[in-house]
Design a protein around this motif. Structure first.
Motif, short mmCIF file in Angstrom:
data_model
loop_
_atom_site.label_atom_id
_atom_site.label_comp_id
_atom_site.label_asym_id
_atom_site.label_seq_id
_atom_site.Cartn_x
_atom_site.Cartn_y
_atom_site.Cartn_z
N HIS A 28 31.24 49.04 87.42
CA HIS A 28 31.64 49.19 86.03
C HIS A 28 30.67 50.08 85.27
N THR A 29 29.95 50.91 86.02
CA THR A 29 28.98 51.80 85.40
C THR A 29 29.67 52.76 84.44
N ILE A 30 29.10 52.94 83.26
CA ILE A 30 29.64 53.90 82.30
C ILE A 30 29.26 55.30 82.75
N ARG A 31 30.25 56.16 82.87
CA ARG A 31 30.00 57.51 83.34
C ARG A 31 30.20 58.51 82.20
N PHE A 32 29.11 59.14 81.80
CA PHE A 32 29.15 60.12 80.74
C PHE A 32 29.61 61.47 81.28
N ARG A 33 30.26 62.26 80.45
CA ARG A 33 30.58 63.64 80.77
C ARG A 33 29.39 64.52 80.38
N GLN A 34 29.20 65.58 81.11
CA GLN A 34 28.17 66.55 80.74
C GLN A 34 28.78 67.57 79.79
N LEU A 35 28.15 67.73 78.62
CA LEU A 35 28.62 68.66 77.59
C LEU A 35 27.49 69.61 77.21
N GLU A 36 27.86 70.78 76.72
CA GLU A 36 26.86 71.69 76.17
C GLU A 36 26.49 71.19 74.78
N ARG A 37 25.19 71.05 74.52
CA ARG A 37 24.74 70.52 73.24
C ARG A 37 25.33 71.32 72.09
N GLY A 38 25.82 70.58 71.08
CA GLY A 38 26.39 71.22 69.90
C GLY A 38 27.85 71.56 70.03
N THR A 39 28.43 71.29 71.21
CA THR A 39 29.85 71.58 71.43
C THR A 39 30.50 70.40 72.14
#
Length: 307
Positions: A28-39
Motif C-alpha cells: 500500500h506504499t504511496i507512489r509519487f509521480r516525478q514532476l519538473e519543479r514549478g510545473t
C-alpha cells in the motif's frame, strides 16, 4: 479474483500435483509521480543507448553478461532451455521442522493452490500431513529467470510458500558491522531490570492492531496542502540514553510500564478490550492530537484522560 503468477507441478516423492502460485501480500506504499519543479509536467524514464543517446525499443533489448571485458548475449529462450524442469517443476526434496529455519532466511510469501478440482484431494492430503507433523517441505523452482529456494508450509486452510534466501546471500554480521558488542559481562542489576522491563511490556501478537502510520501522515499532508492548510509535524526523535544513567532510565521505564497498565485498567472503561484500530477510531472521534504516532497503550491513556 487474483491471477496466478506461476503455474507448474509440485512433486514430493513420486506424487505430482499441478499447482498455481498467487501473491499472498500487497503493498500500500504511496507512489509519487516525478514532476519538473514549478510545473505539472511528468518526468519519464527512457531506455537509451549510452553510446548513441538514442532510445531503444523493448523488443531490441537483450540480456548480456560481461566476461573478460566483453559481453556474452543470452536470449530469453536460452534461459528457458537450461532451467531445471523447464521452469515448470516445484520439487520438494525433504521436510524439516520450520523452527529450524532461521527467520533471516525468509523473503516473501505466496499462496499455493491446486490447479483444478480434480487434484484437490492430493493437495488436501499434503496440507493435512504438513499440519499433523508441524513440518515444512523444502523445495526449489525457477520463475522469471531465477531459481528460488522455498519452504512449503500448511496454514489454516491453504498451503503457503515462503521464498528463502540462499546461504551465500545472508551476510555475516561480524564481517559487515564493526560496532557489534559481542559477548560481554553485564552488570547483574542492570540485566535483571532490563528483563523486568521486557516482561512488563509483554503483550499478545495481534497484527491487525498495527498499521502504516507514516502512509496516513503522508495522506494527511497531501490533503492539507491541497486545501492550503497547515499540517501537524511529528515529534523529534528521542535522544540516545546516557550510559551513565542507564540503570535509572531502566527502572523508570519499568515503573512507567507498570503504571500504564494500572492506569489503563482504572481509566480504560473497557478500552483494554479494543484493538489498536478501534482505539484510533475513537481517538479520531475525540480529536486527540498526535494520535497517528501513538502506540496502543498511549491511545488508551489519552482516551482515558479525555474521558
Amino acid at each position: 479474483m487474483a491471477r496466478p503468477i506461476w503455474s507448474g507441478t509440485l512433486t514430493f516423492g513420486l506424487v505430482s500435483l499441478p499447482v498455481q502460485l498467487f501473491s499472498a501480500t500487497e503493498s500500500h506504499t504511496i507512489r509519487f509521480r516525478q514532476l519538473e519543479r514549478g510545473t505539472s509536467d511528468r518526468i519519464r524514464n527512457k531506455r537509451v543507448n549510452e553510446r548513441t543517446g538514442k532510445e531503444v525499443a523493448a523488443e531490441d533489448i537483450v540480456k548480456g553478461l560481461e566476461t573478460d571485458g566483453e559481453y556474452v548475449v543470452v536470449e530469453p529462450d536460452e534461459l528457458d532451455e537450461i532451467a531445471p524442469g523447464r521452469s515448470q517443476a516445484l520439487e520438494i526434496s525433504g521436510f524439516v521442522d520450520l523452527d529450524e529455519v532461521d527467520p533471516i532466511y525468509f523473503d516473501r510469501t505466496y499462496w499455493l493452490a491446486p490447479k483444478d478440482e480434480e487434484h484437490a484431494k492430493v493437495y488436501a492430503l499434503l496440507h493435512e500431513a504438513l499440519s499433523r507433523t508441524s513440518r515444512a517441505g523444502i523445495a526449489t523452482f525457477v520463475m522469471r529467470n531465477r531459481e528460488y529456494l522455498l519452504a512449503v508450509k500448511a496454514e489454516a486452510d491453504v498451503l503457503a510458500v515462503h521464498t528463502l534466501h540462499w546461504a551465500d546471500e545472508v551476510r555475516d554480521p561480524k564481517e559487515e558491522i564493526s560496532t557489534t558488542p559481542g559477548k560481554r559481562k553485564l552488570p547483574e542489576k542492570e540485566l535483571k531490570t532490563a528483563v523486568e522491563l521486557v516482561e512488563a511490556l509483554d503483550m499478545e501478537w495481534h497484527p491487525e492492531e498495527y498499521r502504516d502510520t507514516f502512509r496516513e501522515r503522508v495522506l494527511e499532508l497531501v490533503e492539507a496542502k491541497a486545501k492550503g492548510e497547515t499540517y501537524e509535524k511529528a515529534e523529534p526523535p528521542p535522544q540516545a540514553t546516557n550510559v551513565v544513567d542507564l540503570m535509572d532510565v531502566l527502572q523508570k521505564s519499568v515503573d512507567r510500564a507498570g503504571g500504564k497498565q494500572r492506569k489503563g485498567a482504572r481509566k480504560g472503561g473497557g478500552l483494554e478490550r479494543l484493538n489498536k484500530k478501534q482505539l484510533y477510531e475513537r481517538a479520531a472521534d475525540a480529536d486527540i492530537p498526535g494520535r497517528s504516532s501513538m502506540n496502543r497503550d498511549e491511545l488508551i491513556e489519552a482516551l482515558g484522560n479525555a474521558s
